[in-house]
Design an enzyme around this catalytic site. Structure first.
Site, PDB file in Angstrom:
ATOM      1  N   ASP A  77       0.675  -0.970   0.106  1.00  0.00           N
ATOM      2  CA  ASP A  77      -0.061   0.188  -0.200  1.00  0.00           C
ATOM      3  C   ASP A  77       0.885   1.174   0.090  1.00  0.00           C
ATOM      4  OD1 ASP A  77      -2.315   1.508   0.492  1.00  0.00           O
ATOM      5  OD2 ASP A  77      -1.638   1.921   2.611  1.00  0.00           O
ATOM      6  N   ASP A  93      -2.101  -0.347   5.837  1.00  0.00           N
ATOM      7  CA  ASP A  93      -2.423   0.410   7.139  1.00  0.00           C
ATOM      8  C   ASP A  93      -3.976   0.436   7.446  1.00  0.00           C
ATOM      9  OD1 ASP A  93      -2.541   2.412   5.349  1.00  0.00           O
ATOM     10  OD2 ASP A  93      -2.783   3.621   6.790  1.00  0.00           O
ATOM     11  N   ASP A 117      -0.043   5.073   0.967  1.00  0.00           N
ATOM     12  CA  ASP A 117      -0.101   6.195   2.034  1.00  0.00           C
ATOM     13  C   ASP A 117      -0.283   5.483   3.253  1.00  0.00           C
ATOM     14  OD1 ASP A 117      -1.062   9.111   0.654  1.00  0.00           O
ATOM     15  OD2 ASP A 117      -1.861   7.523  -0.495  1.00  0.00           O
TER      16      ASP A 117
HETATM   17 MG   LIG Z   1      -2.952   3.088   3.411  1.00  0.00          MG
END
Ligand SMILES: [Mg+2]
Length: 243
Positions: free
Chosen positions: A15, A194, A17
Site C-alpha cells: 500500500d 495500514d 499512504d
Molecule cells: Mg494506506
C-alpha cells in the site's frame, strides 16, 4: 507478531499512504522520501519484478509520486491493475461515479470547510482530516448516495476519509490478478497495509500461502519502519551466499 524476512521467492504488495509514506494532511501534500523510488527499484530487480504498489490512489498518481520507480501497480482499490509488461486490466470506464454525484458532492462538501473532495477516474474520496468534527456530515452525505445494497458502488472507510468506490473491485482482486501471472506466479506474497481497504489484500495474500501485515501491528504504525524493513530485504538479497 514475528516479522517475516524478504526472501528470493517473495512477492511484495505494498500500500502507499500510511505504509510506504507518512499520511499527510491532504493527499497532495504527501512527502515521498527521496530514496524510496531507488529502494523500490532495487527490490523490484532483486525479486524478478515481483513488487507491486496497491493503492487507493489512481494509478497515475502513485506513478508520478514514485517516479522514476516503475513496475506492477494497482490503483483505486483494484479498479485498475497494471502488469509489469504494461498490460492494463481496468474495470470499464463507464463504471465510474456518475457526474451528477460528483457535482452534488462538490456542492455539499463546499459547505463544509476543511473537507476535501478528491475525484478519481472511477471513484471519489471525501477527506475530513482537516475537519475531524465533520466526520458525521461526511458519512451522511456519502450514505445518501450509496446504500449498503447499492448494485455498483460501495463505501470504503479509510483513515479520516470515506471513499465511494466500484463494488466489484478490491485490493484482494489486485493481488489475485497479479499473482496469476509472471513474475508473481509461484512466489510467496507479502501484503503490507495500514487501512480497512487493505484487509482484502491481506486476506488474498494469506489465501495464496503468504502473509498480510498491518503497519499498526507489525511496524509500530511507522512507514519509516516499513522502509527500513524493505532496505533490510535489499541487503539480505544482495549479501553473498556463504559457501
Ligand atoms: Mg494506506
Amino acid at each position: 507478531m514475528q516479522i517475516p524476512e524478504i526472501g528470493p521467492k517473495t512477492a511484495l504488495f505494498l500500500d502507499f499512504d500510511g505504509t510506504l509514506v507518512e499520511i499527510a494532511e491532504t493527499p497532495t501534500r504527501v512527502v515521498v522520501p527521496p530514496d524510496l523510488p531507488v529502494l523500490l527499484s532495487k527490490l523490484r530487480d532483486l525479486l524478478g519484478g515481483a513488487v507491486a504498489i496497491v493503492s487507493g490512489r489512481p494509478l497515475l498518481d502513485t506513478d508520478r509520486l514514485l517516479a522514476p520507480f516503475s513496475g506492477a501497480s494497482s490503483g483505486e482499490h483494484g479498479a485498475a491493475i497494471r502488469h509489469i509488461d504494461g498490460t492494463l486490466d481496468e474495470v470499464r470506464s463507464e463504471v465510474a461515479v456518475p457526474e451528477e454525484w460528483k457535482k452534488a458532492l462538490a456542492e455539499e462538501t463546499g459547505q463544509l470547510s476543511g473537507v476535501i473532495l478528491e475525484l478519481k477516474p472511477h471513484g471519489v474520496t471525501l477527506h475530513y482530516r482537516l475537519a475531524p468534527d465533520r466526520q458525521d456530515d461526511v458519512w451522511r452525505i456519502a450514505r445518501s448516495l450509496v446504500s449498503d445494497d447499492h448494485p455498483w458502488f460501495r463505501l470504503i472507510p479509510a483513515r479520516m476519509a470515506v471513499e465511494i468506490g466500484v463494488k466489484a473491485t478490491t485490493k484482494g482482486r489486485a493481488v489475485e490478478n497479479l499473482m496469476a501471472a509472471p513474475p508473481f506466479a509461484g512466489r510467496v506474497p507479502i501484503f503490507i497495509g495500514d487501512d480497512f481497504a487493505d484487509e482484502a489484500g491481506m486476506a488474498a495474500a494469506r489465501r495464496l500461502g503468504g502473509q498480510g501485515l498491518r503497519v499498526g501491528e507489525v511496524f509500530g504504525g511507522e512507514p519509516a519502519a516499513v522502509r527500513a524493513w524493505l532496505q533490510d530485504g535489499v541487503e539480505r538479497l544482495t549479501r553473498p551466499v556463504m559457501a
